[in-house]
Design a protein around this motif. Structure first.
Motif, PDB file in Angstrom:
ATOM      1  N   ASP A  15       2.744  -8.984  -4.708  1.00  0.00           N
ATOM      2  CA  ASP A  15       2.288  -7.572  -4.624  1.00  0.00           C
ATOM      3  C   ASP A  15       2.357  -7.295  -5.982  1.00  0.00           C
ATOM      4  O   ASP A  15       3.038  -7.546  -6.943  1.00  0.00           O
ATOM      5  CB  ASP A  15       3.316  -6.802  -3.753  1.00  0.00           C
ATOM      6  CG  ASP A  15       3.009  -5.541  -3.581  1.00  0.00           C
ATOM      7  OD1 ASP A  15       2.715  -4.643  -4.372  1.00  0.00           O
ATOM      8  OD2 ASP A  15       3.034  -5.114  -2.088  1.00  0.00           O
ATOM      9  N   ASN A  33       8.060  -5.625  -4.553  1.00  0.00           N
ATOM     10  CA  ASN A  33       8.385  -7.110  -4.631  1.00  0.00           C
ATOM     11  C   ASN A  33      10.170  -7.140  -4.661  1.00  0.00           C
ATOM     12  O   ASN A  33      10.440  -8.058  -4.206  1.00  0.00           O
ATOM     13  CB  ASN A  33       7.821  -7.613  -5.990  1.00  0.00           C
ATOM     14  CG  ASN A  33       6.466  -8.192  -6.117  1.00  0.00           C
ATOM     15  OD1 ASN A  33       6.211  -8.846  -4.943  1.00  0.00           O
ATOM     16  ND2 ASN A  33       5.766  -8.240  -6.940  1.00  0.00           N
ATOM     17  N   SER A  49       1.875 -11.205   1.484  1.00  0.00           N
ATOM     18  CA  SER A  49       0.756 -10.683   0.674  1.00  0.00           C
ATOM     19  C   SER A  49       0.410  -9.442   0.850  1.00  0.00           C
ATOM     20  O   SER A  49       0.234  -9.156   2.066  1.00  0.00           O
ATOM     21  CB  SER A  49      -0.322 -11.731   0.476  1.00  0.00           C
ATOM     22  OG  SER A  49      -1.233 -11.230  -0.276  1.00  0.00           O
ATOM     23  N   ASP A  50       0.293  -8.545   0.175  1.00  0.00           N
ATOM     24  CA  ASP A  50      -0.559  -7.321  -0.006  1.00  0.00           C
ATOM     25  C   ASP A  50      -1.973  -7.572   0.187  1.00  0.00           C
ATOM     26  O   ASP A  50      -2.499  -8.783  -0.022  1.00  0.00           O
ATOM     27  CB  ASP A  50      -0.066  -6.359  -0.933  1.00  0.00           C
ATOM     28  CG  ASP A  50      -0.444  -4.947  -0.959  1.00  0.00           C
ATOM     29  OD1 ASP A  50      -1.004  -4.537   0.224  1.00  0.00           O
ATOM     30  OD2 ASP A  50      -0.158  -4.000  -1.819  1.00  0.00           O
ATOM     31  N   SER A  66       0.922  -4.450   4.065  1.00  0.00           N
ATOM     32  CA  SER A  66      -0.039  -3.559   3.299  1.00  0.00           C
ATOM     33  C   SER A  66      -0.009  -2.281   4.168  1.00  0.00           C
ATOM     34  O   SER A  66       0.384  -1.966   4.940  1.00  0.00           O
ATOM     35  CB  SER A  66      -1.409  -4.328   3.640  1.00  0.00           C
ATOM     36  OG  SER A  66      -2.417  -3.349   3.184  1.00  0.00           O
ATOM     37  N   LYS A  88       2.978  -0.960   5.737  1.00  0.00           N
ATOM     38  CA  LYS A  88       4.146  -0.479   4.830  1.00  0.00           C
ATOM     39  C   LYS A  88       4.300   0.928   5.255  1.00  0.00           C
ATOM     40  O   LYS A  88       3.139   1.778   5.692  1.00  0.00           O
ATOM     41  CB  LYS A  88       3.397  -0.402   3.680  1.00  0.00           C
ATOM     42  CG  LYS A  88       3.467  -1.892   2.959  1.00  0.00           C
ATOM     43  CD  LYS A  88       3.065  -1.801   1.374  1.00  0.00           C
ATOM     44  CE  LYS A  88       2.932  -3.068   0.597  1.00  0.00           C
ATOM     45  NZ  LYS A  88       2.550  -3.083  -0.610  1.00  0.00           N
TER      46      LYS A  88
END
Length: 222
Positions: A9, A15, A58-59, A94, A117
């Motif tokens: 990110d 993070n 992962s983003d 995300s 998110k």
């Protein structure tokens, strides 16, 4: 529980929060990266050292800066990682909530989970990690699970998505036909394209092409 995890990110605050969540789960080895290229190199090196990662978090979106990056998005990172380490579990974390993009990541790219998110997303992230590890099943945030499971959206094919994208860019039916022909997308005849557009307008109850584009954008299809 997973023993070696890497998180990617470009925001330090995210993070830090993710790393703290991983520590609370008792994960022994945690690494992080702010860039997709950096994450890929770490994953590749770990694989070469016979000490591979168990999970990538992962983003999808990464802001560009002075660095010249080959991999500029989460999707590009996921595709590269799948070629390097096909069995690596991948969890997307995300803010992106477009249905089609999420469905594509799950059904085409083969990610193992998708957490949206938000205010209470860290507890949900921990739940997703536990679920992926213990049940070996796909985890999707409840807030979007019903949307991407909508049967009406399942009836929309990739051909329709490409057609809607071209319409949204202002291409005429003849231009779309030529574009489809050059890219070996069938059917590409003007009559077939016109019939498909009319079918989509009926399906989405759109009054005209502009209304159709607005509706499908709201649904996250394009």
């Amino acid at each position: 529980m997973f023993q070696k995890v890497i998180t990617t990110d470009d925001l330090d605050s995210i993070n830090i929060a993710v790393i703290q969540a991983l520590q609370e789960l008792g994960i022994a080895t945690i690494q992080h990266a702010k860039y997709c290229d950096e994450a890929f190199l770490k994953i590749k090196k770990a694989q070469m050292d016979a000490e591979p990662f168990d999970l990538l978090i992962s983003d999808l979106s990464f802001k560009t800066d002075h660095r010249n990056e080959k991999l500029q998005s989460g999707e590009e990172l996921i595709r590269a990682v799948k070629k390097e380490q096909p069995n690596l579990k991948i969890l997307v974390f995300s803010i992106e909530d477009k249905n089609h993009r999420i469905k594509n990541l799950i059904e085409v790219e083969g990610v193992n989970g998708y957490v949206l998110k938000g205010r209470n997303s860290i507890p949900e992230l921990k739940k997703a990690i536990k679920s992926i590890y213990a049940k070996d099943t796909i985890f999707v945030s409840p807030t979007i699970a019903n949307q991407i499971g909508d049967k009406s959206l399942l009836e929309i094919e990739n051909y329709d998505i490409e057609l809607l994208k071209s319409l949204s860019k202002g291409f005429t039916q003849d231009e779309i036909g030529l574009q489809f022909k050059n890219n070996a997308i069938a059917p590409c005849g003007s009559s077939s394209i016109e019939k498909r557009i009319n079918k989509l307008k009926i399906f989405f109850k759109a009054n005209n092409n502009a209304h159709l584009i607005a509706i499908t954008k709201d649904l996250g299809l394009i």
